[in-house]
Motif scaffolding. Structure first.
Motif, PDB file in Angstrom:
ATOM      1  N   THR A  99     -12.765  13.642   6.860  1.00  0.00           N
ATOM      2  CA  THR A  99     -13.864  12.929   7.831  1.00  0.00           C
ATOM      3  C   THR A  99     -14.986  12.165   6.992  1.00  0.00           C
ATOM      4  O   THR A  99     -15.533  11.267   7.479  1.00  0.00           O
ATOM      5  N   SER A 100     -14.716  12.349   5.650  1.00  0.00           N
ATOM      6  CA  SER A 100     -15.893  11.654   5.130  1.00  0.00           C
ATOM      7  C   SER A 100     -15.202  10.151   4.538  1.00  0.00           C
ATOM      8  O   SER A 100     -14.120  10.147   4.329  1.00  0.00           O
ATOM      9  N   LEU A 101     -16.202   9.179   4.735  1.00  0.00           N
ATOM     10  CA  LEU A 101     -15.836   7.686   4.640  1.00  0.00           C
ATOM     11  C   LEU A 101     -15.029   7.802   2.968  1.00  0.00           C
ATOM     12  O   LEU A 101     -14.283   6.848   2.626  1.00  0.00           O
ATOM     13  N   LEU A 102     -15.971   8.493   2.073  1.00  0.00           N
ATOM     14  CA  LEU A 102     -15.497   8.471   0.620  1.00  0.00           C
ATOM     15  C   LEU A 102     -14.263   9.157   0.459  1.00  0.00           C
ATOM     16  O   LEU A 102     -13.232   8.485  -0.272  1.00  0.00           O
ATOM     17  N   THR A 103     -13.831  10.318   1.167  1.00  0.00           N
ATOM     18  CA  THR A 103     -12.631  10.879   0.658  1.00  0.00           C
ATOM     19  C   THR A 103     -11.374  10.269   1.574  1.00  0.00           C
ATOM     20  O   THR A 103     -10.275  10.068   0.849  1.00  0.00           O
ATOM     21  N   LEU A 104     -11.982   9.589   2.662  1.00  0.00           N
ATOM     22  CA  LEU A 104     -10.811   8.859   3.279  1.00  0.00           C
ATOM     23  C   LEU A 104     -10.471   7.399   2.355  1.00  0.00           C
ATOM     24  O   LEU A 104      -9.190   7.031   2.311  1.00  0.00           O
ATOM     25  N   HIS A 105     -11.531   6.906   1.849  1.00  0.00           N
ATOM     26  CA  HIS A 105     -11.153   5.570   0.806  1.00  0.00           C
ATOM     27  C   HIS A 105     -10.348   6.284  -0.385  1.00  0.00           C
ATOM     28  O   HIS A 105      -9.397   5.567  -0.718  1.00  0.00           O
ATOM     29  N   ASP A 106     -10.480   7.426  -0.797  1.00  0.00           N
ATOM     30  CA  ASP A 106      -9.895   7.960  -2.004  1.00  0.00           C
ATOM     31  C   ASP A 106      -8.503   8.075  -1.553  1.00  0.00           C
ATOM     32  O   ASP A 106      -7.500   7.828  -2.343  1.00  0.00           O
ATOM     33  N   ALA A 107      -7.985   8.449  -0.333  1.00  0.00           N
ATOM     34  CA  ALA A 107      -6.975   8.616   0.178  1.00  0.00           C
ATOM     35  C   ALA A 107      -6.220   7.487   0.628  1.00  0.00           C
ATOM     36  O   ALA A 107      -4.822   7.370   0.431  1.00  0.00           O
ATOM     37  N   LEU A 108      -6.943   6.429   1.230  1.00  0.00           N
ATOM     38  CA  LEU A 108      -6.109   5.460   2.194  1.00  0.00           C
ATOM     39  C   LEU A 108      -6.549   3.935   1.593  1.00  0.00           C
ATOM     40  O   LEU A 108      -6.596   3.030   2.379  1.00  0.00           O
ATOM     41  N   ALA A 109      -7.316   3.951   0.606  1.00  0.00           N
ATOM     42  CA  ALA A 109      -7.635   2.535   0.204  1.00  0.00           C
ATOM     43  C   ALA A 109      -6.668   1.374   0.209  1.00  0.00           C
ATOM     44  O   ALA A 109      -7.051   0.336   0.431  1.00  0.00           O
ATOM     45  N   THR A 110      -5.488   1.805  -0.134  1.00  0.00           N
ATOM     46  CA  THR A 110      -4.400   0.918  -0.315  1.00  0.00           C
ATOM     47  C   THR A 110      -3.400   0.870   1.056  1.00  0.00           C
ATOM     48  O   THR A 110      -2.637  -0.143   0.913  1.00  0.00           O
ATOM     49  N   ALA A 111      -3.856   1.565   1.900  1.00  0.00           N
ATOM     50  CA  ALA A 111      -3.070   1.626   3.141  1.00  0.00           C
ATOM     51  C   ALA A 111      -3.389   0.549   4.309  1.00  0.00           C
ATOM     52  O   ALA A 111      -4.589   0.116   4.154  1.00  0.00           O
ATOM     53  N   GLU A 112      -2.487   0.012   4.927  1.00  0.00           N
ATOM     54  CA  GLU A 112      -2.640  -1.107   5.624  1.00  0.00           C
ATOM     55  C   GLU A 112      -3.602  -0.635   6.908  1.00  0.00           C
ATOM     56  O   GLU A 112      -3.386   0.774   7.443  1.00  0.00           O
ATOM     57  N   ASP A 113      -4.412  -1.441   7.414  1.00  0.00           N
ATOM     58  CA  ASP A 113      -5.470  -1.100   8.447  1.00  0.00           C
ATOM     59  C   ASP A 113      -4.582  -0.769   9.635  1.00  0.00           C
ATOM     60  O   ASP A 113      -4.854   0.295  10.524  1.00  0.00           O
ATOM     61  N   GLU A 114      -3.577  -1.355   9.929  1.00  0.00           N
ATOM     62  CA  GLU A 114      -2.596  -1.196  11.224  1.00  0.00           C
ATOM     63  C   GLU A 114      -1.764   0.324  11.069  1.00  0.00           C
ATOM     64  O   GLU A 114      -1.615   0.846  12.030  1.00  0.00           O
ATOM     65  N   ALA A 115      -1.633   0.619   9.943  1.00  0.00           N
ATOM     66  CA  ALA A 115      -1.074   2.107   9.808  1.00  0.00           C
ATOM     67  C   ALA A 115      -2.102   3.342  10.217  1.00  0.00           C
ATOM     68  O   ALA A 115      -1.810   4.168  10.638  1.00  0.00           O
ATOM     69  N   ILE A 116      -3.399   3.042   9.542  1.00  0.00           N
ATOM     70  CA  ILE A 116      -4.328   3.932   9.863  1.00  0.00           C
ATOM     71  C   ILE A 116      -4.650   3.976  11.432  1.00  0.00           C
ATOM     72  O   ILE A 116      -4.861   4.921  11.975  1.00  0.00           O
ATOM     73  N   LEU A 117      -4.839   2.707  12.146  1.00  0.00           N
ATOM     74  CA  LEU A 117      -4.930   2.804  13.334  1.00  0.00           C
ATOM     75  C   LEU A 117      -3.785   3.277  14.298  1.00  0.00           C
ATOM     76  O   LEU A 117      -4.361   3.834  15.357  1.00  0.00           O
ATOM     77  N   PHE A 118      -2.557   3.255  13.886  1.00  0.00           N
ATOM     78  CA  PHE A 118      -1.560   3.857  14.509  1.00  0.00           C
ATOM     79  C   PHE A 118      -1.777   5.471  14.416  1.00  0.00           C
ATOM     80  O   PHE A 118      -1.707   6.019  15.482  1.00  0.00           O
ATOM     81  N   ILE A 119      -2.467   6.175  13.429  1.00  0.00           N
ATOM     82  CA  ILE A 119      -2.623   7.664  13.441  1.00  0.00           C
ATOM     83  C   ILE A 119      -3.732   7.794  14.341  1.00  0.00           C
ATOM     84  O   ILE A 119      -3.819   8.624  15.111  1.00  0.00           O
TER      85      ILE A 119
END
Length: 821
Positions: free
Chosen positions: A725-745
């Motif tokens: 739920t933290s923006l920092l931990t999410l960036h650690d996990a998904l910084a290189t992930a596509e926006d569309e992939a994250i929005l899909f989930i």
């Protein structure tokens, strides 16, 4: 004063038209010619009280202000030139000879009477019925249309007396004073292969109803045509009857100043004796007789032949795709030498004669015809010799086609219809219409037939905007396109294996050789061979797309619609052409769904059934072809809803093992509303998706690009980060992930983590504040830690810790000790 007139030698159709027009124009007066047929005279004598009229002699012609011509269109045909003299009197005509809409003129008027709800008396309905039945030979002529049948039904509801009609129409030819003379004078002449019964007579006075005799002679001798010439006093009267379009007797009548139908016509050679008229009629017959419907117009071609030196075994192996029950055999010079049926071929194989040559077992006494012969002759040959197929040959005995019983049946069921040049010009516009005319003329010059086909004809019927013009050539389309480029410029791109080409000049034009297709297995791309326009239409997906319009000048606008596509368009139905259509090419299902959505049509019952029962054929289609069909769906306005339609046909269950339930459909619509670039691929993943399941293996074959493969991988990464739920931990996990992939989930109905969407939104707002050069300027030594420093700056930006370069550099400078820089 307004008057209504008809032609001289008035028949029942003309008489009926006069009084029907009177019902529509009560202010006008009916005016009768002095020349009436005997049966017409008899009817008027009996029923004079029911009708009112004036003769030409009784009419005050100086008071006439308007003339309505019925069943004719000129003063000459009406016999009033001496009465109107040189006056120009306003007029109009009601003449079915010019409209072609009905078999009888009275039908045009009955339709108006019905539309205007004008009541009829029983005797009026009976007179109108006499006109209808007499002019259509009791509704049996080929010129009869549904309008005529509707008129008969309407008249019957208005108490038309069929018994009385029968009494007036019953032939009394044998009692006619000229019957014996005309019967005895009959001679038979053969003109261009057609038998013409010709008979003549001379009488000192006018005798009416010679047409009754002409009809009886025509019935008794049954020639292709009957021509009667009677010199009655100072004029020669010509009455003609025919059995087919091959002897267009109305053309003969028009040359003599008369009129009529292709099967019945008449004219008057005024102030000419028999000896003057007869030579002209003979010459006119010579000029006008032609085969309107030659064998070439219905034959199947090119036809597959086999060498007489081929073995039984070889022929069995290579003839399975041939639809005919027999095929021609040729010698070493390509000349027809025999014919072999499939039944005989398989019998020979059963008796272990596979190594024997076809020449040993073929039928050598072959009935054949040339392409210019008439369809009637082919029909008679099949009856006389009890055969089901006849090869068509040229003058060198080379086989150029074949005619089967099916070809004959189809030719009898189809009627030659055409779209008018005016209608086509309105739809295409002057420039494109002129282009179509030029293409037709060029095709004529090159000796090929050219057709406009497919979706553009469907859109013309529906009056919808069109994009492309597709042409089919009965001949070699590639050679035709190259000739176009030589003559007019432009360049040509061809695909010889598919018999297709594109000519780019004024427009980019796709041209295809008329072809037939063979599918070796379900879902495979077809093998193609040159064929006829009928075979080309038969390979198409749906009846509404299997319509062609010919462009050659001699047949411009002619409609080829063997699968009743126009009828299906009227019903708003999408219908496959044969039961294995979806098995042969399952992508037709996707095209059908697109069409149904775009046009507001629906699948008919049989098409719905076959689409549901195509089993595993879809699995044989390459993922590239399937994805391309889905991309085309993406262009439609109601794309998400089409996915639900495909679910009705078990498409998603077959491809992914899942149904498109309400939850998945909601997910897809959410993805669509987000306007994502890869919404199609993401929609497929949404259908296949199962939480922590093996969905990736199901959709991986559809990942046709590097980005799609990365998307699939990123979706799996985002799935593992749904608890963060933290923006920092999410960036650690998904910084290189596509926006569309994250929005899909994030948009999955089962995922309740608003931080995912917040993270994407904040990340999209990030602007690079610091670069590697900025770090060097600030005193940092270049190295691997630069990436880590820049990443830490991004994380602080996500938390809104700073918003300028200076603030970022100030922050990172104070972190030197922490990052051991």
């Amino acid at each position: 004063m307004q008057i209504i007139v008809s032609h001289t030698n008035l028949d029942f159709d003309g008489l009926a038209s006069l009084f029907a027009t009177k019902k529509l124009q009560p202010e006008a007066n009916v005016c009768l010619s002095p020349q009436l047929g005997a049966r017409v005279k008899q009817f008027l004598h009996l029923y004079a009280d029911a009708f009112g009229w004036q003769s030409y002699e009784e009419m005050n012609w100086d008071c006439v202000t308007h003339i309505t011509y019925v069943d004719c269109a000129t003063p000459e045909r009406a016999g009033i030139t001496d009465y109107v003299k040189n006056r120009t009197i306003p007029s109009k005509s009601i003449d079915h000879h010019h409209t072609g809409e009905t078999g009888a003129n009275i039908t045009l008027l009955v339709k108006q009477l019905e539309q205007q709800d004008i009541s009829l008396s029983a005797i009026e309905a009976t007179l109108f019925g006499l006109g209808l039945y007499s002019d259509t030979n009791l509704l049996t002529n080929d010129t009869v249309t549904p309008n005529d049948l509707n008129a008969a039904a309407f008249l019957l509801t208005n108490k038309m007396d069929l018994k009385l009609i029968g009494e007036f129409l019953r032939s009394s030819a044998g009692e006619h004073p000229l019957f014996d003379t005309l019967y005895e004078n009959v001679t038979f002449e053969t003109v261009h292969g057609k038998t013409v019964a010709l008979t003549t007579c001379v009488a000192d006075t006018y005798i009416s109803d010679v047409s009754i005799v002409a009809e009886e002679i025509h019935r008794l001798f049954a020639p292709d045509a009957t021509i009667v010439l009677c010199q009655l006093h100072k004029h020669t009267y010509v009455i003609a009857r025919a059995n087919s379009n091959d002897v267009p007797v109305h053309t003969l009548a028009k040359q003599l100043g008369g009129n009529g139908h292709p099967y019945a016509a008449s004219a008057i050679c005024r102030h000419q004796g028999l000896q003057e008229s007869l030579p002209f009629v003979r010459q006119a017959l010579e000029d006008m007789i032609r085969i309107q419907d030659p064998v070439s117009s219905i034959m199947s071609w090119p036809v597959h032949t086999y060498s007489e030196h081929s073995t039984i075994k070889e022929t069995v192996a290579t003839s399975s795709h041939i639809h005919h029950s027999g095929f021609p055999i040729v010698d070493t010079n390509g000349r027809l030498s025999g014919i072999m049926t499939k039944q005989d071929l398989h019998k020979a194989e059963q008796f272990h004669l596979g190594e024997k040559l076809l020449s040993s077992y073929m039928t050598k006494q072959v009935i054949s015809v040339e392409a210019t012969e008439s369809i009637e002759r082919v029909k008679q040959l099949m009856i006389d010799h009890q055969i089901g197929r006849i090869p068509v040959i040229d003058s060198n005995q080379h086989v150029i086609g074949i005619i089967t019983r099916s070809d004959l049946i189809h030719s009898q069921q189809s009627t030659s219809e055409s779209y008018s040049s005016d209608d086509l010009a309105r739809f295409f516009g002057h420039e494109r219409f002129s282009f179509l005319q030029k293409m037709g003329q060029f095709a004529d010059d090159k000796g090929v037939s050219i057709y406009l086909v497919g979706g553009i004809i469907r859109d013309f019927i529906l009056q919808r905007p069109f994009k492309d013009m597709d042409f089919v050539i009965e001949g070699n389309a590639i050679e035709f396109a190259e000739s176009l480029a030589d003559a007019f410029g432009g360049h040509v791109r061809s695909h010889a294996s598919f018999l297709t080409t594109t000519w780019s000049h004024e427009y980019e034009i796709d041209l295809v050789t008329a072809r037939k297709e063979f599918y070796k297995r379900a879902g495979a791309l077809p093998e193609v061979r040159a064929g006829s326009i009928k075979e080309d239409l038969a390979r198409r997906d749906f009846s509404i797309n299997a319509i062609a319009v010919q462009l050659n000048p001699s047949h411009f606008g002619k409609i080829i619609d063997p699968f009743k596509g126009r009828e299906q368009i009227t019903k708003k139905e999408i219908t496959i052409l044969h039961p294995l259509s979806f098995i042969e090419d399952p992508t037709r299902l996707f095209r059908g769904v697109r069409l149904a959505t775009r046009l507001g049509f629906h699948f008919d019952h049989n098409t719905m059934k076959q689409a549901t029962n195509m089993n595993n054929a879809l699995l044989h289609i390459s993922k590239q072809r399937l994805y391309h069909e889905l991309e085309l769906m993406l262009q439609e306005k109601q794309f998400p809803d089409q996915f639900k339609t495909l679910d009705h046909f078990n498409v998603w269950m077959l491809l992914f093992g899942n149904e498109l339930d309400t939850s998945k459909m909601a997910h897809i619509k959410t993805l669509f509303n987000l306007q994502l670039n890869e919404v199609l691929y993401l929609s497929l993943i949404a259908i296949a998706y199962e939480q922590h399941g093996h969905y990736a293996k199901k959709v991986e074959p559809f990942a046709l690009t590097k980005r799609q493969r990365k998307l699939l991988n990123d979706i799996q990464r985002a799935e593992r980060a749904t608890h963060l739920t933290s923006l920092l931990t999410l960036h650690d996990a998904l910084a290189t992930a596509e926006d569309e992939a994250i929005l899909f989930i994030a948009s999955l109905p089962s995922v309740k983590n608003p931080s995912l969407i917040q993270y994407v939104e904040r990340r999209q707002q990030l602007l690079p504040l610091v670069t590697g050069s900025d770090l060097i300027t600030a005193g940092f030594e270049p190295g691997q830690q630069f990436s880590r420093l820049l990443f830490e700056i991004e994380k602080q930006q996500l938390l809104n810790r700073f918003s300028t370069k200076e603030e970022a550099l100030h922050w990172i400078t104070h972190q030197k000790n922490q990052y051991e820089i």
